[in-house]
Design a protein around this motif. Structure first.
Motif, PDB file in Angstrom:
ATOM      1  N   LEU A  11      22.082 -10.579 -11.199  1.00  0.00           N
ATOM      2  CA  LEU A  11      22.262  -9.138 -11.011  1.00  0.00           C
ATOM      3  C   LEU A  11      23.741  -8.880 -11.261  1.00  0.00           C
ATOM      4  O   LEU A  11      24.603  -9.351 -10.520  1.00  0.00           O
ATOM      5  CB  LEU A  11      21.889  -8.707  -9.589  1.00  0.00           C
ATOM      6  CG  LEU A  11      22.118  -7.212  -9.297  1.00  0.00           C
ATOM      7  CD1 LEU A  11      21.053  -6.365 -10.001  1.00  0.00           C
ATOM      8  CD2 LEU A  11      22.096  -6.924  -7.795  1.00  0.00           C
ATOM      9  N   HIS A  12      24.048  -8.145 -12.318  1.00  0.00           N
ATOM     10  CA  HIS A  12      25.430  -7.879 -12.698  1.00  0.00           C
ATOM     11  C   HIS A  12      25.864  -6.511 -12.165  1.00  0.00           C
ATOM     12  O   HIS A  12      25.259  -5.491 -12.500  1.00  0.00           O
ATOM     13  CB  HIS A  12      25.587  -7.928 -14.215  1.00  0.00           C
ATOM     14  CG  HIS A  12      25.179  -9.237 -14.818  1.00  0.00           C
ATOM     15  ND1 HIS A  12      25.703 -10.439 -14.402  1.00  0.00           N
ATOM     16  CD2 HIS A  12      24.262  -9.533 -15.798  1.00  0.00           C
ATOM     17  CE1 HIS A  12      25.166 -11.423 -15.109  1.00  0.00           C
ATOM     18  NE2 HIS A  12      24.280 -10.903 -15.944  1.00  0.00           N
TER      19      HIS A  12
ATOM     20  N   ASP B 151      23.923  -4.243 -14.503  1.00  0.00           N
ATOM     21  CA  ASP B 151      22.633  -3.766 -13.994  1.00  0.00           C
ATOM     22  C   ASP B 151      22.806  -2.650 -12.974  1.00  0.00           C
ATOM     23  O   ASP B 151      21.916  -1.825 -12.789  1.00  0.00           O
ATOM     24  CB  ASP B 151      21.871  -4.917 -13.323  1.00  0.00           C
ATOM     25  CG  ASP B 151      21.668  -6.093 -14.262  1.00  0.00           C
ATOM     26  OD1 ASP B 151      21.179  -5.873 -15.383  1.00  0.00           O
ATOM     27  OD2 ASP B 151      22.006  -7.232 -13.879  1.00  0.00           O
ATOM     28  N   LEU B 152      23.959  -2.654 -12.303  1.00  0.00           N
ATOM     29  CA  LEU B 152      24.209  -1.694 -11.229  1.00  0.00           C
ATOM     30  C   LEU B 152      25.683  -1.326 -11.188  1.00  0.00           C
ATOM     31  O   LEU B 152      26.545  -2.207 -11.182  1.00  0.00           O
ATOM     32  CB  LEU B 152      23.802  -2.302  -9.878  1.00  0.00           C
ATOM     33  CG  LEU B 152      24.038  -1.470  -8.623  1.00  0.00           C
ATOM     34  CD1 LEU B 152      23.124  -0.238  -8.613  1.00  0.00           C
ATOM     35  CD2 LEU B 152      23.795  -2.309  -7.365  1.00  0.00           C
TER      36      LEU B 152
ATOM     37  N   ALA C 108      19.472  -3.755  -3.978  1.00  0.00           N
ATOM     38  CA  ALA C 108      19.212  -4.055  -5.388  1.00  0.00           C
ATOM     39  C   ALA C 108      18.814  -5.515  -5.563  1.00  0.00           C
ATOM     40  O   ALA C 108      17.940  -5.839  -6.371  1.00  0.00           O
ATOM     41  CB  ALA C 108      20.450  -3.734  -6.226  1.00  0.00           C
ATOM     42  N   VAL C 109      19.458  -6.398  -4.798  1.00  0.00           N
ATOM     43  CA  VAL C 109      19.106  -7.822  -4.847  1.00  0.00           C
ATOM     44  C   VAL C 109      17.664  -8.017  -4.396  1.00  0.00           C
ATOM     45  O   VAL C 109      16.900  -8.766  -5.019  1.00  0.00           O
ATOM     46  CB  VAL C 109      20.056  -8.651  -3.970  1.00  0.00           C
ATOM     47  CG1 VAL C 109      19.553 -10.081  -3.833  1.00  0.00           C
ATOM     48  CG2 VAL C 109      21.472  -8.655  -4.543  1.00  0.00           C
ATOM     49  N   GLU C 110      17.284  -7.350  -3.331  1.00  0.00           N
ATOM     50  CA  GLU C 110      15.928  -7.480  -2.817  1.00  0.00           C
ATOM     51  C   GLU C 110      14.894  -6.975  -3.837  1.00  0.00           C
ATOM     52  O   GLU C 110      13.814  -7.545  -3.985  1.00  0.00           O
ATOM     53  CB  GLU C 110      15.802  -6.726  -1.493  1.00  0.00           C
ATOM     54  CG  GLU C 110      16.614  -7.371  -0.363  1.00  0.00           C
ATOM     55  CD  GLU C 110      16.671  -6.527   0.894  1.00  0.00           C
ATOM     56  OE1 GLU C 110      16.030  -5.450   0.903  1.00  0.00           O
ATOM     57  OE2 GLU C 110      17.346  -6.922   1.849  1.00  0.00           O
ATOM     58  N   MET C 111      15.240  -5.907  -4.552  1.00  0.00           N
ATOM     59  CA  MET C 111      14.366  -5.406  -5.613  1.00  0.00           C
ATOM     60  C   MET C 111      14.275  -6.406  -6.752  1.00  0.00           C
ATOM     61  O   MET C 111      13.205  -6.646  -7.313  1.00  0.00           O
ATOM     62  CB  MET C 111      14.889  -4.056  -6.133  1.00  0.00           C
ATOM     63  CG  MET C 111      14.819  -2.929  -5.141  1.00  0.00           C
ATOM     64  SD  MET C 111      15.518  -1.401  -5.845  1.00  0.00           S
ATOM     65  CE  MET C 111      15.518  -0.341  -4.380  1.00  0.00           C
TER      66      MET C 111
END
Length: 209
Positions: free
Chosen positions: A125-126, A181-182, A201-204
């Motif tokens: 996740l960037h 990504d975010l 966001a990590v959990e998604m």
């Protein structure tokens, strides 16, 4: 919650990106890599941490660009890597450490073109953390101890240094939304909420792995 995601965080100077990354790592109980990448790279490369730190996140006009672009002519028996300036050796050493850290499992890596180095890794996740000018000014004066008279120039200098480093070694533009990504505005949400946003966001992301 046990996760498998590797989180990379690029950040504007004074945005709180380092603190946010460190606390995200603490939340998930996973390793956090920032300046300790310099020490790890030093151990593996045989260079002193002091020399590496001076070259950390600084670009240079050098052989590495020619190597990456395929324009270098191998006319001698000496390895071109041996001829590289210290800045480029640092980038190569840190890139290796970043890849090895990602292979070991979930972690948070701040800066050092980690999003570019791990661009092929689907478990990443960037994140790009930024903030408005006044919030960053206030932070570097109160928390970093920067002289108020020099704060504005320091912001410009540090951002330019990070942008030049990223742009040079990745051949992409630092802060370009397409590279992440975010994107999180820490001045709009605050540090605590920014941490929560990234954790959510990590959990998604975990549901997609």
């Amino acid at each position: 919650m046990r996760i498998h995601t590797i989180i990379t965080i690029a950040r504007q100077y004074g945005s709180g990106g380092r603190e946010i990354g460190e606390r995200v790592a603490k939340h998930f109980d996973i390793p956090f890599y920032n300046k300790d990448l310099i020490t790890l790279a030093a151990k593996q490369s045989g260079m002193s941490p002091e020399i590496l730190e001076k070259a950390d996140e600084k670009a240079t006009n050098s052989l590495l660009y020619s190597l990456m672009m395929g324009n270098y002519t191998f006319g001698s028996q000496v390895s071109p890597i041996d001829n590289l300036p210290i800045n480029d050796k640092v980038f190569l050493a840190q890139s290796q450490v970043i890849r090895e850290a990602a292979e070991k499992g979930p972690c948070v890596i701040v800066g050092r073109c980690a999003d570019y180095v791990l661009r092929e890794n689907k478990n990443c996740l960037h994140v790009y953390v930024y903030a408005n000018h006044f919030t960053r000014m206030d932070r570097i004066i109160k928390q970093y101890g920067v002289d108020p008279a020099k704060a504005a120039d320091t912001l410009v200098k540090q951002d330019k240094q990070r942008a030049n480093y990223y742009n040079f070694y990745s051949n992409q533009k630092w802060g370009n939304p397409e590279n992440y990504d975010l994107l999180v505005d820490s001045s709009a949400f605050g540090i605590e909420n920014s941490i929560d946003l990234i954790c959510q966001a990590v959990e998604m992301k975990e549901k997609l792995l």
